[in-house]
Design a protein around this motif. Structure first.
Motif, mmCIF file in Angstrom:
data_model
loop_
_atom_site.group_PDB
_atom_site.id
_atom_site.type_symbol
_atom_site.label_atom_id
_atom_site.label_comp_id
_atom_site.label_asym_id
_atom_site.label_seq_id
_atom_site.Cartn_x
_atom_site.Cartn_y
_atom_site.Cartn_z
ATOM 1 N N THR A 70 -8.993 -14.628 30.878
ATOM 2 C CA THR A 70 -8.410 -14.674 32.210
ATOM 3 C C THR A 70 -7.857 -13.314 32.590
ATOM 4 O OG1 THR A 70 -7.813 -16.991 31.811
ATOM 5 C CG2 THR A 70 -6.762 -15.893 33.678
ATOM 6 N N SER A 124 -5.798 -25.989 33.670
ATOM 7 C CA SER A 124 -4.592 -25.992 32.842
ATOM 8 C C SER A 124 -3.604 -24.944 33.346
ATOM 9 C CB SER A 124 -4.951 -25.699 31.377
ATOM 10 O OG SER A 124 -3.793 -25.580 30.590
ATOM 11 N N HIS A 177 -6.735 -19.063 30.122
ATOM 12 C CA HIS A 177 -6.421 -20.390 30.635
ATOM 13 C C HIS A 177 -7.708 -21.208 30.685
ATOM 14 C CE1 HIS A 177 -2.267 -19.849 32.379
ATOM 15 N NE2 HIS A 177 -2.624 -18.583 32.227
ATOM 16 N N PRO A 228 -1.270 -21.343 29.332
ATOM 17 C CA PRO A 228 -2.350 -20.577 28.703
ATOM 18 C C PRO A 228 -2.626 -21.064 27.286
ATOM 19 C CG PRO A 228 -0.306 -19.311 28.662
ATOM 20 C CD PRO A 228 -0.016 -20.555 29.455
#
Length: 299
Positions: free
Chosen positions: A62, A20, A16, A23
């Protein structure tokens, strides 16, 4: 930290961008080996450059892991990691220094034979031969005696800079975007030759530009859509190209679909003739002497 990794692998990687909710990449797994050219293909915004930067350690996933020879690179020293990386970005820098310094910038001691080899591999030797002082020509046009280059010539100099670095991982992001079709083919052959002893990641939005790749992965909306070789794609090529090579017609001029959809069948002479005809129609349209160019025969 592996000095010369044999295998670079992403396992179930999701990424990500800050702020936002959606993804940029979701649950991607891919492996690339030393001596291999891996092509990442997809439309704009599909996550191609993001995946390449994750594999290079420029971004941290992430979730999931990226490893070099089994070592999680998120836990390694960034400076050591970046020394093992060479990049030819889509938006390359045009430094207002000499041609020599543009190639060797930040690389320490200069080796004449290595500079010549990198320039030849990038096709920049032709550019250097055309300059009044060769490598010592000042490429700052705002300075007295400085010279400027065309977009394609600058791209060759930028490629020579990436090749001169001689790093175990080379990332080429749209390396021929400013080059003509004949030069483009030569550059891809050079990239294939440079893959010996190193890992090469080639990013493109066109499937036809990946013939020199050993493996191809196609991304769409941050997900892995297809994986295979250039020869294994023909049964699914229409479906892949519909995702990769045909953006919405509202986002492009009417004539661009011809040049994008049939890159393998266009010779340089034919491409120039079509572009000339298309430019004439657009001039007539802007002056009100013809109908909307959307009615032209190449639509």
């Amino acid at each position: 930290m592996p000095a010369d990794p044999k295998t670079i692998q992403a396992r179930n990687v999701t990424f990500h961008y800050p702020g936002s909710e959606l993804p940029a990449l979701k649950n991607i797994s891919v492996r690339v080996r030393r001596g291999e050219v891996l092509a990442i293909v997809g439309a704009n915004g599909s996550g191609k450059s993001t995946l390449a930067k994750l594999l290079a350690g420029l971004y941290v996933p992430t979730t999931g892991t990226v490893t070099w020879d089994g070592t999680d690179i998120s836990a390694t020293d960034s400076e050591q990691l970046w020394r093992r990386l060479a990049m030819l970005p889509q938006d390359f820098s045009r430094w207002p220094v000499t041609a020599r310094e543009n190639i060797t910038l930040g690389q320490g001691d200069q080796d004449e034979s290595s500079i010549a080899a990198a320039a030849a591999a990038a096709g920049a030797d032709i550019v250097l031969d055309s300059l009044p002082d060769g490598l010592n020509t000042n490429l700052a046009p705002s300075w007295w005696g400085g010279r400027d280059l065309s977009g394609g010539q600058w791209q060759r100099i930028a490629a020579a800079r990436a090749f001169y670095r001689n790093a175990p991982l080379l990332i080429c992001d749209e390396p021929t975007s400013a080059l003509d079709p004949l030069t483009e083919e030569a550059v891809y052959r050079r990239i294939q030759a440079l893959s010996e002893g190193r890992t090469v990641i080639l990013i493109s939005h066109r499937l036809g530009a990946t013939r020199s790749a050993d493996r191809i992965i196609v991304l769409n909306g941050g997900r892995l859509l297809e994986e295979g070789t250039h020869h294994s794609f023909p049964p699914a090529r229409r479906r892949v190209r519909s995702h990769v090579e045909h953006p919405s017609p509202r986002l492009q001029r009417p004539h661009t679909s011809v040049l994008v959809a049939q890159p393998d069948r266009l010779t340089l002479r034919t491409a120039r003739r079509i572009q000339s005809e298309q430019a004439l129609v657009w001039r007539r349209y802007r002056t009100g002497r013809t109908a909307c160019p959307g009615r032209s025969p190449w639509r």
